[in-house]
Design a protein around this motif. Structure first.
Motif, PDB file in Angstrom:
ATOM      1  N   TRP A  83     102.735 -58.391 -27.013  1.00 39.74           N
ATOM      2  CA  TRP A  83     101.746 -58.107 -25.949  1.00 39.74           C
ATOM      3  C   TRP A  83     101.779 -56.632 -25.567  1.00 39.74           C
ATOM      4  CZ3 TRP A  83     102.048 -56.047 -21.036  1.00 39.74           C
ATOM      5  CH2 TRP A  83     101.016 -56.351 -20.121  1.00 39.74           C
ATOM      6  N   ARG A  91     109.820 -53.645 -16.740  1.00 44.22           N
ATOM      7  CA  ARG A  91     108.823 -54.704 -16.511  1.00 44.22           C
ATOM      8  C   ARG A  91     109.496 -56.086 -16.417  1.00 44.22           C
ATOM      9  NH1 ARG A  91     103.277 -54.904 -15.035  1.00 44.22           N
ATOM     10  NH2 ARG A  91     102.272 -56.593 -16.182  1.00 44.22           N
ATOM     11  N   ARG A 139      96.430 -56.173  -9.336  1.00 43.78           N
ATOM     12  CA  ARG A 139      97.645 -56.647 -10.024  1.00 43.78           C
ATOM     13  C   ARG A 139      98.698 -55.542 -10.035  1.00 43.78           C
ATOM     14  NH1 ARG A 139      99.621 -58.979 -15.749  1.00 43.78           N
ATOM     15  NH2 ARG A 139     100.552 -60.868 -14.930  1.00 43.78           N
ATOM     16  N   ASP A 143      95.906 -56.598 -23.779  1.00 41.70           N
ATOM     17  CA  ASP A 143      95.457 -57.097 -22.470  1.00 41.70           C
ATOM     18  C   ASP A 143      94.786 -55.983 -21.664  1.00 41.70           C
ATOM     19  OD1 ASP A 143      95.196 -58.931 -20.405  1.00 41.70           O
ATOM     20  OD2 ASP A 143      97.297 -59.546 -20.435  1.00 41.70           O
ATOM     21  N   CYS A 162      92.292 -59.597 -24.866  1.00 41.03           N
ATOM     22  CA  CYS A 162      92.596 -60.417 -23.696  1.00 41.03           C
ATOM     23  C   CYS A 162      92.282 -59.559 -22.484  1.00 41.03           C
ATOM     24  CB  CYS A 162      94.082 -60.787 -23.748  1.00 41.03           C
ATOM     25  SG  CYS A 162      94.691 -61.575 -22.255  1.00 41.03           S
ATOM     26  N   ASP A 185      92.807 -67.649 -19.056  1.00 40.21           N
ATOM     27  CA  ASP A 185      94.184 -67.933 -18.650  1.00 40.21           C
ATOM     28  C   ASP A 185      94.332 -69.377 -18.213  1.00 40.21           C
ATOM     29  OD1 ASP A 185      95.315 -65.538 -19.178  1.00 40.21           O
ATOM     30  OD2 ASP A 185      95.424 -64.834 -17.112  1.00 40.21           O
ATOM     31  N   ASN A 240      94.086 -55.900 -17.459  1.00 45.58           N
ATOM     32  CA  ASN A 240      94.188 -56.821 -16.330  1.00 45.58           C
ATOM     33  C   ASN A 240      93.599 -56.357 -15.011  1.00 45.58           C
ATOM     34  OD1 ASN A 240      95.449 -59.287 -17.229  1.00 45.58           O
ATOM     35  ND2 ASN A 240      97.177 -58.011 -17.815  1.00 45.58           N
ATOM     36  N   TRP A 258     103.997 -66.744 -23.026  1.00 45.51           N
ATOM     37  CA  TRP A 258     103.695 -66.486 -21.613  1.00 45.51           C
ATOM     38  C   TRP A 258     103.998 -67.688 -20.727  1.00 45.51           C
ATOM     39  CZ3 TRP A 258     103.830 -62.906 -18.295  1.00 45.51           C
ATOM     40  CH2 TRP A 258     103.144 -62.965 -17.083  1.00 45.51           C
ATOM     41  N   ASP A 285     104.148 -60.429 -22.203  1.00 43.87           N
ATOM     42  CA  ASP A 285     104.523 -59.394 -21.230  1.00 43.87           C
ATOM     43  C   ASP A 285     106.012 -59.465 -20.844  1.00 43.87           C
ATOM     44  OD1 ASP A 285     104.323 -57.480 -19.280  1.00 43.87           O
ATOM     45  OD2 ASP A 285     102.840 -58.549 -18.066  1.00 43.87           O
ATOM     46  N   TRP A 329      91.165 -64.030 -26.171  1.00 41.52           N
ATOM     47  CA  TRP A 329      91.850 -65.047 -25.371  1.00 41.52           C
ATOM     48  C   TRP A 329      90.793 -65.574 -24.398  1.00 41.52           C
ATOM     49  CZ3 TRP A 329      94.708 -68.777 -25.242  1.00 41.52           C
ATOM     50  CH2 TRP A 329      95.408 -69.236 -24.127  1.00 41.52           C
ATOM     51  N   SER A 368      92.966 -60.487 -18.641  1.00 40.41           N
ATOM     52  CA  SER A 368      93.347 -61.542 -17.684  1.00 40.41           C
ATOM     53  C   SER A 368      92.634 -62.822 -18.086  1.00 40.41           C
ATOM     54  CB  SER A 368      92.993 -61.185 -16.253  1.00 40.41           C
ATOM     55  OG  SER A 368      92.725 -59.829 -16.070  1.00 40.41           O
TER      56      SER A 368
HETATM   57  C1  DGJ Z   1      97.118 -61.886 -18.452  1.00 40.35           C
HETATM   58  C2  DGJ Z   1      96.921 -62.653 -19.715  1.00 40.35           C
HETATM   59  O1  DGJ Z   1      95.678 -63.255 -19.745  1.00 40.35           O
HETATM   60  C3  DGJ Z   1      98.056 -63.652 -19.867  1.00 40.35           C
HETATM   61  O2  DGJ Z   1      97.860 -64.441 -20.990  1.00 40.35           O
HETATM   62  C4  DGJ Z   1      99.332 -62.901 -19.964  1.00 40.35           C
HETATM   63  O3  DGJ Z   1      99.357 -62.147 -21.140  1.00 40.35           O
HETATM   64  C5  DGJ Z   1      99.518 -62.005 -18.761  1.00 40.35           C
HETATM   65  N1  DGJ Z   1      98.369 -61.174 -18.534  1.00 40.35           N
HETATM   66  C6  DGJ Z   1     100.724 -61.137 -18.906  1.00 40.35           C
HETATM   67  O4  DGJ Z   1     100.854 -60.244 -17.896  1.00 40.35           O
END
Ligand code: DGJ
Length: 726
Positions: free
Chosen positions: A392, A354, A424, A459, A503, A525, A461, A317, A348, A522, A505
């Motif tokens: 991912w 994308r 997002r 993830d 994960c 970030d 987000n 990333w 990602d 995770w 975000s």
């Molecule tokens: C949020 C994650 O926390 C990041 O590490 C990364 O994977 C991004 N999303 C990718 O869109």
């Protein structure tokens, strides 16, 4: 464990495990009441337990309910409790209050090993409200309490459930509270408040565990700290909306409670339908380290807790973001292998359209545009270098600008008549709809079946906002949370060898329910090492280091623009599941070589880091932090002394090394590569006398109670110490 009923004959249960006692009063047909949750009381005879019950019975008071008001784990007004009720709901406006009577109580425990805990299962009915209840209260071998309840509608009409919260009492000596808040890039930020009378509620309505979730709500004696005071903490094992609260009344009742936060109309129980609450976890500790250690031991005892050495990860990333180019990624993989990485994770950007975060989400087909020959050339290269390949995904989400959303706009969760605002640039798929679930499952299954993928970075987000089922118009966060669990469970069933990272975000979905089906989280970030010192310390309050993704970022942190030397970055990432998230193809050769040394140290230390006990000194100087890991048999330990800022003291005072065997002698010495005490004193050639490869020989007691003179460090630097029993 064999079921036996003996101890329940007289309506009491005393469960003991790992230094904790849980005494339950089940007499009189009432729901269980906790008479004691805390330090082990030793074996108690039946007369002693009966006298304890008598001794703990509250005295009735004037101008209130006549008679004593003991508070059950599911508190009820019918028992005289006028605080937060355990169950809230109604049947067409009636049956708004419950009065459960226990029909059957079973104790499941090992008679031959009375100190390994046990489980009490209570079945109760409220014949008036026509509800059934099954309550499980358990003391796990690690000394962790966990409880949950299932309510069944036994009536002929629908029962609307609004809340089902369980509680654990704490002594009135617990006068301070610790819980957590946070935001993107700053998860698990501690906040302390006095535990005054009234209700302190931490609600989370984000549809995920949340950055600002309570995480742990701890009540403790005055000034409780890492290694001082008594502390009682609860955690809600749930990845959707939830509430966690502390309530104190003038009746000398102090409670910690929690449950799922249900949206209006979200759980409507038809006849015979049931609802099960999340597990509520309670940990008692002689200080916070002890409280955390129970969670860690419990998680480590899970059958699917990762048992292989946690591989060094390289995540793409922050190295390339959306710039997916085979040649560049091959080069990154080569550099990763050269420093000793063992797992390469493609983040990602590999699918559909994308190319940025505004489109393509939901189109889980390898992009022809950037991967004309599929992912094979990269996976072959990575696995050819001896590394595992990870990828991912964000299965619960969709961009409106995607083939999936264009084909199935009605698959997006929404309140009737309007789409939620984007976050997002994305929306949430209604996974509880069978066709949506089947489609996403099929896509992920195909991905995992086509490529040699051994790791998914999963993830999530965005928050869930006005997340309703379009088919019924009803709120859908509860169903969505369960559907996400089912999806994870089914994929794990089909691909048992694949590890999954939670994960959201960064660290927006860290809880014990997601960890029932994932293998690491995770943490954030933010990989600025200074911020990470704080975020990781408090993430570790609940989960052990091997479940925490900790990466070394580039020299200048992408999320804060702070600059840190490699030793501070790597020495911070060491305490976790170590990885690298940095374009090391462009790294300075000295830094790359140094990184290789840190990777080697991590590989040497990971058996200790990932099985030992995490310890944190209560250092009086806010500029210095001392934390470490002590082997289970106390034969060795590794510590970090961290200067987060400049100190008022020059030189800084002594640091204590906690957690060792007080009666054993240890050799303590600096540990390379984190053995360079960058600071003005050393720059001028003023040495710390004991800072030599031979170190000093001192007892665990002296190291904990007297300590060692700390080296003078520049701010945002750290050094490592190694202690070995001699
Ligand atoms: C949020 C994650 O926390 C990041 O590490 C990364 O994977 C991004 N999303 C990718 O869109």
């Amino acid at each position: 464990m064999a079921p036996h009923l003996a101890a329940l004959d007289f309506g009491m249960a005393h469960l003991r495990a790992a230094g904790v006692s849980l005494v339950l009063d089940l007499s009189g047909g009432f729901l269980p009441r906790v008479l004691h949750w805390g330090a082990d009381l030793g074996a108690l005879s039946r007369p002693a337990l009966e006298d304890l019950r008598l001794a703990r019975r509250p005295q009735p008071i004037g101008f209130s309910v006549d008679g004593p008001v003991p508070v059950a784990v599911l508190p009820e007004q019918s028992a005289g409790w006028l605080g937060t009720p355990g169950l809230v709901g109604n049947r067409g406006g009636a049956d708004f209050s419950t009065a459960f009577r226990v029909r059957e109580a079973t104790l499941v425990a090992d008679d031959d090993r009375p100190d390994t805990g046990g489980r009490v299962v209570v079945r109760a009915d409220d014949d008036t409200a026509r509800l059934g209840l099954e309550l499980t209260v358990e003391l796990c071998p690690a000394g962790l309490v966990r409880q949950r309840a299932t309510v069944v509608n036994r009536g002929a009409s629908r029962f609307a459930l609004d809340a089902l919260d369980l509680t654990l009492p704490v002594p009135t000596a617990a006068v301070e509270l610790l819980d957590f808040t946070g935001h993107h890039l700053r998860e698990r930020s501690p906040q302390r408040t006095p535990f005054t009378q009234g209700l302190r509620v931490r609600e989370n309505r984000t549809g995920r565990t949340g950055y600002d979730a309570a995480y742990l709500l701890v009540a403790g004696t005055a000034g409780f700290a890492n290694r001082a005071g008594e502390a009682w903490g609860v955690h809600t094992g749930w990845s959707g909306n939830h509430r966690t609260f502390a309530e104190r009344t003038f009746h000398a009742v102090s409670l910690l409670g929690s449950g799922e936060l249900l949206l209006s109309g979200e759980v409507l129980l038809e006849p015979d339908a049931s609802y099960t609450s999340p597990w509520q976890y309670g940990s008692y500790g002689d200080g916070l380290d002890d409280l955390s250690a129970r969670f860690h031991r419990h998680l480590r005892a899970r059958p699917r807790h990762p048992s292989t050495p946690r591989p060094v990860v390289v995540n793409t990333w922050e190295a390339v973001y959306f710039d997916h180019d085979l040649a560049r990624l091959r080069e990154l993989a080569d550099a990763a292998a050269a420093v000793g990485a063992e797992r390469f994770v493609l983040d990602d950007g590999w699918f559909g359209s994308r190319r940025d975060d505004r489109r393509g989400l939901g189109d889980w087909y390898v992009s022809d545009e950037v991967w004309p020959d599929g992912l094979g050339p990269l996976t072959d290269h990575v696995t050819g270098l001896g590394m595992q390949f990870g990828i991912w995904v964000e299965p619960e989400m969709v961009n409106e600008d995607s083939d999936l959303a264009r084909a199935h706009p009605d698959w997006i969760m929404a309140a009737e008549g309007r789409l939620p605002g984007r976050a997002r640039s994305q929306q949430v798929l209604d996974l509880a709809r069978p066709e949506v679930f089947a489609h996403i499952l099929e896509r992920l299954d195909e991905l995992l079946s086509t490529y040699p993928i051994s790791y998914l970075k999963w993830d999530h987000n965005r928050d869930l906002v006005e997340a309703g089922h379009r088919t019924t118009g009803r709120a859908g966060v509860h169903d969505q949370t369960l559907a996400a669990y089912r999806l994870l469970d089914e994929l794990r069933r089909r691909h048992p060898g694949v590890e999954i990272e939670s994960c959201s975000s960064g660290g927006g979905r860290v809880d014990l329910a997601i960890l029932e089906r994932t293998d690491r989280v995770w943490v954030s970030d933010c990989i600025d090492a200074l911020e990470r010192q704080q975020i990781q310390r408090w993430t570790n309050a609940l989960i052990p280091l091997e479940l925490m993704g900790t990466h070394v970022g580039s020299g200048v942190a992408h999320t804060t623009d702070r600059r840190h030397v490699i030793d501070f970055r790597a020495g911070t990432a060491l305490f976790g599941h170590f990885g690298i998230e940095w374009d090391i193809t462009r790294a300075d050769p000295d830094d790359a070589a140094r990184l290789g040394e840190w990777v080697a140290l991590y590989k040497e230390l990971r058996p200790l880091l990932h099985s030992g006990t995490a310890v944190h000194a209560d250092h009086p100087d806010p500029a210095y932090r001392v934390h470490g890991v002590v082997a289970r048999d106390a034969s060795e330990a590794v510590y970090a002394i961290v200067a987060t800022a400049t100190s008022e003291l020059y030189p800084p005072g002594p640091v204590s090394l906690p957690g060792l065997d007080p009666d054993a002698t240890y050799r303590v010495r600096p540990q390379a590569p984190g053995d360079v005490p960058d600071g003005n004193a050393s720059r001028w050639g003023v040495d710390l006398p004991w800072w030599t490869p031979q170190g000093v020989h001192l007892s665990g007691r002296v190291l904990a109670d007297v300590g060692l003179q700390a080296p003078v460090l520049f701010p945002e630097r750290l050094v490592l110490l190694r202690a070995t029993r001699v």
